[in-house]
Design an enzyme around this catalytic site. Structure first.
Site, short mmCIF file in Angstrom:
data_model
loop_
_atom_site.label_atom_id
_atom_site.label_comp_id
_atom_site.label_asym_id
_atom_site.label_seq_id
_atom_site.Cartn_x
_atom_site.Cartn_y
_atom_site.Cartn_z
N ASP A 1 39.38 43.37 19.77
CA ASP A 1 38.46 42.61 20.62
C ASP A 1 37.23 43.42 21.01
O ASP A 1 36.21 42.86 21.42
CB ASP A 1 39.17 42.11 21.89
CG ASP A 1 40.11 40.96 21.59
OD1 ASP A 1 40.13 40.48 20.45
OD2 ASP A 1 40.85 40.55 22.51
N GLU B 1 36.68 32.12 35.98
CA GLU B 1 37.52 33.11 36.66
C GLU B 1 37.17 33.29 38.14
O GLU B 1 38.06 33.45 38.98
CB GLU B 1 37.43 34.46 35.93
CG GLU B 1 38.02 34.43 34.52
CD GLU B 1 37.04 33.96 33.46
OE1 GLU B 1 37.44 33.92 32.28
OE2 GLU B 1 35.87 33.65 33.81
#
Length: 313
Positions: free
Chosen positions: A117, A58
């Site tokens: 998550d 990222e």
């Protein structure tokens, strides 16, 4: 009653990119091995030559986006909010914010509604992190229609923009002919004289439902949708504080540094007002179904209603 149409704003993001890609050939999209989850694969299928998968890197993607912007492109870099605002903060600050480059950050899966998550991926800090970067515009749309409008507005805006999208499908509330999206301008969705609820993102719908519950008891709450948290519509907020006397902010984000903090900064400087901030109260999230988590943390309509009742008492 007819079933309420629900669409996740990450879906809206992908569709908006594909539609804008057909209009503007300088629009490019980058993702970090999450095209299916962020829905940038919608753009990729139509414009594969303008889509770059940077892999699970990222920070590198952020630097590539900065380079593309410096070369005259309009890049939308896309990943989960936890990675866009968290893992890549230094690169966003130094490579995009400091030179004020024309990069758009599409951050999906924001907030506690990421659900199963769990805490590692439930980014409840991103608005605070992005707000503090000089020159960064921060947008948190409330539904499908607003999300698409926000993506187009971000494309046309010169400078860095942080766009916050969710995983959970949320009700479409802006499907009316009078709807108009304007950067930095809030929208009054419901009039009221007893207090004002200022909400953002998926909490706008929940706040409208909470306001109806209050109305059944004779309490008229004004509801304002603040889709742009930076720059903030201070004029609208000050007007509401003067006219209703009490303010409640609602966000799927920490109560530290987000919408509530921005509103309090505004009011403290202009018209000191009693404020209740509803959000994540300085705790990490946990794994569980999104709707159940919203209820547990008091961010559904019932929770908002109860907290406002206590506030007024």
């Amino acid at each position: 009653m007819p079933e309420i149409k629900k669409i996740a704003t990450r879906e809206s993001y992908g569709k908006a990119l594909a539609e804008l890609g057909a209009k503007y050939d300088n629009l490019v999209v980058l993702d970090a091995d999450l095209a299916g989850a962020t829905k940038t694969d919608t753009f990729m299928k139509v414009f594969p030559e303008r889509h770059i998968d940077c892999g699970i890197a990222e920070a590198n993607m952020t630097g590539i986006g900065a380079g593309l912007a410096a070369a005259g492109k309009v890049p939308f870099i896309s990943t989960f909010a936890m990675f866009a605002a968290g893992r890549s903060f230094e690169q966003v600050r130094n490579s995009i914010g400091y030179p004020h480059l024309n990069v758009k950050i599409g951050a999906t899966h924001a907030g506690i509604s990421v659900g199963e998550d769990g805490a590692s991926h439930q980014c409840n800090e991103d608005i605070a992190l992005m707000r503090v970067i000089p020159g960064m515009t921060v947008i948190n749309p409330s539904d499908d229609i607003e999300a698409k409008a926000a993506v187009e507005a971000a494309y046309h805006h010169e400078g860095p923009v942080y766009l916050r999208f969710g995983r959970l499908a949320v009700p479409v509330i802006n499907d009316n002919p009078d709807y108009k999206f304007e950067l930095g301008k809030g929208i009054v969705l419901r009039e009221g004289k007893d207090l004002t609820i200022i909400a953002t993102g998926l909490e706008v719908y929940e706040s409208l439902v909470a306001a109806e519950k209050l109305a059944a008891e004779g309490i008229e709450a004004r509801v304002i949708n603040i889709h742009t948290i930076k720059p903030l519509d201070e004029e609208l907020i000050i007007k509401a504080a003067k006219e209703t006397g009490k303010i409640v902010t609602v966000e799927e984000h920490s109560v530290i540094g987000g919408l509530g903090s921005a509103v309090c900064d505004c009011l403290a400087a202009n018209v000191p007002t009693k404020v209740l901030k509803i959000g994540i109260n300085d705790v990490f999230g946990e794994s569980g179904p999104a709707k159940e988590l919203l209820a547990k943390y008091g961010l559904d309509a019932e929770g908002i209603y109860k907290k406002i009742k206590d506030f007024l008492a």
